[in-house]
Design an enzyme around this catalytic site. Structure first.
Site, PDB file in Angstrom:
ATOM      1  N   SER A   1       0.809  -1.324  -0.044  1.00 40.34           N
ATOM      2  CA  SER A   1      -0.025   0.141  -0.001  1.00 40.34           C
ATOM      3  C   SER A   1       0.814   1.382   0.291  1.00 40.34           C
ATOM      4  O   SER A   1       2.048   1.201   0.560  1.00 40.34           O
ATOM      5  CB  SER A   1      -0.985   0.015   1.308  1.00 40.34           C
TER       6      SER A   1
ATOM      7  N   TYR B   1      -2.509  -0.999  10.198  1.00 44.33           N
ATOM      8  CA  TYR B   1      -2.631  -1.515   8.855  1.00 44.33           C
ATOM      9  C   TYR B   1      -1.263  -1.042   8.186  1.00 44.33           C
ATOM     10  O   TYR B   1      -0.503  -2.047   7.312  1.00 44.33           O
ATOM     11  CB  TYR B   1      -3.727  -0.861   8.174  1.00 44.33           C
TER      12      TYR B   1
END
Length: 285
Positions: free
Chosen positions: A176, A189
Site C-alpha cells: 500500500s 494497517y
C-alpha cells in the site's frame, strides 16, 4: 478457528464489506481485449470476491488463466466474480475461509491444484484495516487480527503454495501507499504493509534463483468496499482520494493491470519490485 466460526465472523465494523451493497459500484471491467498473456495458467487470488481482487480475477481470466477465488464470507460477491471469470471462458472455483488460518491456506491450495490442475500464479491480495485516531485506541485483539490477516496470511499462503510453484511461476503481493507515506489513522494497517514490502523483497531474494519471481503492487486510495464499510473514518471518506495529484480515488480496473504485468512474462526481468498505481503520488520505491 473453525470454518463455521470463520463464515459467521462478526467484526467490530462491517468489514470487509459487500460490493453488492456499495454505491457507486467500483469499476472492475477489463478495458481491453485479451492477448493470451496468461494462457494455460492457474492463478490463486486471495480476496478475489470484490474490488481489486475481482478486477484482477477478471483481467487474468481475459488473458487466459483459470482462477481460484479465495474470500472470507461474502458469498454473493464471490459468486459474481466466479460468473465473471466463467464469462471470459475460463474455469473458476470459489473457496471461503480465513487466510489467517494456516490450515485453511493449505486446504485452499490443495483444492486449487486438485480442481484446476496446478498453480502458476499466487496473488496475495486479502487484507483488512480499521481506523483509529489514537494508538491507545487499538486493542490487542485488533492488532493481532490485522497482522494475522495481512502478513501472517501471506506467509501461510506462500508456504502452502511453494511446493507447487515451478520455474516461471510468479507471486504478486498487495502492499500500500501507506507503507511509504504512513497513515495517522491506520497505524496497525500501515505497519503490516511495511512488513509486506520487506517480505516481498526478501522472498524474491529467496526464490529468484529457482526461477520464481516475487513482486508487489502498492495501490493508493482505491474505491472499494473496504473503506466505506468501516475501513476509513467518515471524515476521511468525505474527501477520499482528493489529496492525490489526480484529485480522485482510483478504480480497481486501474490497479489490476499492474498485477497482470507482474504476473506475466512482460516483467520477466523484474523481481523484488513494487509498482505504484496511486494517482500520481511520488514515493520512494
Amino acid at each position: 478457528m473453525s470454518d463455521t466460526e470463520t463464515l459467521d465472523m462478526i467484526h467490530e465494523d462491517d468489514l470487509p464489506g459487500h460490493e453488492s451493497e456499495l454505491e457507486p459500484k467500483p469499476d472492475w471491467e477489463p478495458r481491453f481485449p485479451g492477448s493470451g498473456r496468461l494462457s494455460g495458467k492457474v492463478a490463486l487470488i486471495s480476496g478475489a470476491d470484490s474490488d481489486i481482487g475481482r478486477a484482477v480475477a477478471a483481467l487474468f481470466a481475459r488473458e487466459g488463466a483459470d482462477i481460484a477465488i479465495l474470500y472470507l464470507c461474502e458469498h454473493d460477491d464471490a459468486a459474481r466474480t466466479r460468473s465473471i471469470v466463467e464469462g471470459e471462458g475460463r474455469k473458476a472455483i470459489t473457496i471461503a475461509g480465513d487466510v489467517g488460518d494456516k490450515a485453511f491456506c493449505e486446504r485452499a491450495v490443495a483444492e486449487t491444484v486438485e480442481k484446476l490442475g496446478g498453480l502458476d500464479i499466487l496473488v496475495n491480495n486479502a487484507g483488512e484495516q480499521h481506523p483509529d485516531a489514537e494508538i491507545t485506541d487499538i486493542s490487542e485483539e485488533q492488532l493481532k487480527r490485522t497482522f494475522q490477516t495481512n502478513i501472517f496470511g501471506m506467509f501461510f499462503m506462500t508456504q502452502a503454495a511453494r511446493p507447487h510453484l515451478k520455474k516461471g511461476a510468479a507471486i504478486v503481493n498487495c502492499t500500500s501507499v501507506t507503507m511509504y507515506q504512513g497513515s495517522k489513522e491506520l497505524l496497525d494497517y500501515s505497519s503490516t504493509k511495511g512488513a509486506i514490502t520487506a517480505f516481498t523483497r526478501s522472498l524474491s531474494e529467496n526464490l529468484v534463483e529457482k526461477g520464481i519471481r516475487v513482486n508487489a503492487v502498492a495501490p493508493g486510495p482505491i474505491w472499494t468496499p473496504l473503506n466505506p464499510f468501516g475501513g476509513a473514518s467518515k471524515e476521511k471518506l468525505e474527501t477520499f482520494g482528493e489529496d492525490t495529484p489526480m484529485g480522485r480515488p482510483g478504480q480497481p480496473n486501474e490497479v489490476a493491470p499492474s498485477f497482470l504485468f507482474l504476473a506475466c512474462d512482460d516483467s520477466s526481468y523484474m523481481s523484488g519490485q513494487v509498482l505504484h498505481p496511486n494517482g500520481g503520488t511520488i514515493v520512494g520505491s
